[in-house]
Design a protein around this motif. Structure first.
Motif, PDB file in Angstrom:
ATOM      1  N   PHE A  48       0.836  -1.192   0.000  1.00  0.00           N
ATOM      2  CA  PHE A  48       0.000   0.000   0.000  1.00  0.00           C
ATOM      3  C   PHE A  48       0.874   1.248   0.000  1.00  0.00           C
ATOM      4  O   PHE A  48       2.020   1.217   0.420  1.00  0.00           O
ATOM      5  CB  PHE A  48      -0.925  -0.003   1.224  1.00  0.00           C
ATOM      6  N   VAL A  49       0.303   2.342  -0.477  1.00  0.00           N
ATOM      7  CA  VAL A  49       1.016   3.616  -0.539  1.00  0.00           C
ATOM      8  C   VAL A  49       1.276   4.093   0.891  1.00  0.00           C
ATOM      9  O   VAL A  49       0.401   4.014   1.760  1.00  0.00           O
ATOM     10  CB  VAL A  49       0.180   4.650  -1.326  1.00  0.00           C
ATOM     11  N   HIS A  50       2.484   4.586   1.138  1.00  0.00           N
ATOM     12  CA  HIS A  50       2.868   5.089   2.456  1.00  0.00           C
ATOM     13  C   HIS A  50       2.095   6.368   2.770  1.00  0.00           C
ATOM     14  O   HIS A  50       1.731   7.123   1.863  1.00  0.00           O
ATOM     15  CB  HIS A  50       4.369   5.356   2.486  1.00  0.00           C
ATOM     16  N   SER A  51       1.858   6.588   4.050  1.00  0.00           N
ATOM     17  CA  SER A  51       1.071   7.752   4.460  1.00  0.00           C
ATOM     18  C   SER A  51       1.722   9.081   4.053  1.00  0.00           C
ATOM     19  O   SER A  51       1.020  10.065   3.807  1.00  0.00           O
ATOM     20  CB  SER A  51       0.857   7.735   5.972  1.00  0.00           C
ATOM     21  N   ALA A  52       3.063   9.096   3.945  1.00  0.00           N
ATOM     22  CA  ALA A  52       3.759  10.319   3.528  1.00  0.00           C
ATOM     23  C   ALA A  52       3.458  10.668   2.074  1.00  0.00           C
ATOM     24  O   ALA A  52       3.514  11.843   1.696  1.00  0.00           O
ATOM     25  CB  ALA A  52       5.259  10.150   3.720  1.00  0.00           C
ATOM     26  N   ASN A  53       3.134   9.677   1.248  1.00  0.00           N
ATOM     27  CA  ASN A  53       2.862   9.912  -0.179  1.00  0.00           C
ATOM     28  C   ASN A  53       1.375   9.926  -0.505  1.00  0.00           C
ATOM     29  O   ASN A  53       1.002  10.107  -1.663  1.00  0.00           O
ATOM     30  CB  ASN A  53       3.536   8.820  -1.017  1.00  0.00           C
ATOM     31  N   MET A  54       0.517   9.748   0.487  1.00  0.00           N
ATOM     32  CA  MET A  54      -0.922   9.619   0.242  1.00  0.00           C
ATOM     33  C   MET A  54      -1.519  10.871  -0.389  1.00  0.00           C
ATOM     34  O   MET A  54      -2.336  10.771  -1.306  1.00  0.00           O
ATOM     35  CB  MET A  54      -1.619   9.296   1.553  1.00  0.00           C
ATOM     36  N   ASP A  55      -1.113  12.054   0.057  1.00  0.00           N
ATOM     37  CA  ASP A  55      -1.679  13.295  -0.487  1.00  0.00           C
ATOM     38  C   ASP A  55      -1.355  13.476  -1.957  1.00  0.00           C
ATOM     39  O   ASP A  55      -2.221  13.860  -2.758  1.00  0.00           O
ATOM     40  CB  ASP A  55      -1.178  14.512   0.300  1.00  0.00           C
ATOM     41  N   SER A  56      -0.119  13.200  -2.348  1.00  0.00           N
ATOM     42  CA  SER A  56       0.271  13.377  -3.750  1.00  0.00           C
ATOM     43  C   SER A  56      -0.429  12.366  -4.661  1.00  0.00           C
ATOM     44  O   SER A  56      -0.861  12.707  -5.754  1.00  0.00           O
ATOM     45  CB  SER A  56       1.779  13.288  -3.906  1.00  0.00           C
TER      46      SER A  56
END
Length: 64
Positions: A48-56
């Motif tokens: 899954f996508v990491h929380s640091a990259n979720m917004d982008s």
């Protein structure tokens, strides 16, 4: 105001679940003979996508 357009490259790479974004796993396409079965099994599990990259990623997919 025009509609937001989804980034089509991102739409093909990510699948949206309830509150997570599923992504593909690297190092699983070719030259698999030298990789151990344990390593290949670990790469098979969902990522899954990491929380640091979720917004982008959400902005590329035009999600709120």
């Amino acid at each position: 105001m025009p509609k937001m357009k989804t980034n089509r490259g991102a739409a093909k790479r990510f699948k949206c679940k309830k509150n997570l974004i599923k992504r593909n796993c690297a190092f699983r396409n070719h030259i698999l003979t030298k990789k151990s079965p344990k390593r290949k099994a670990r790469l098979k599990s969902p990522h899954f996508v990491h929380s640091a990259n979720m917004d982008s990623v959400n902005s590329l997919l035009c999600r709120a």
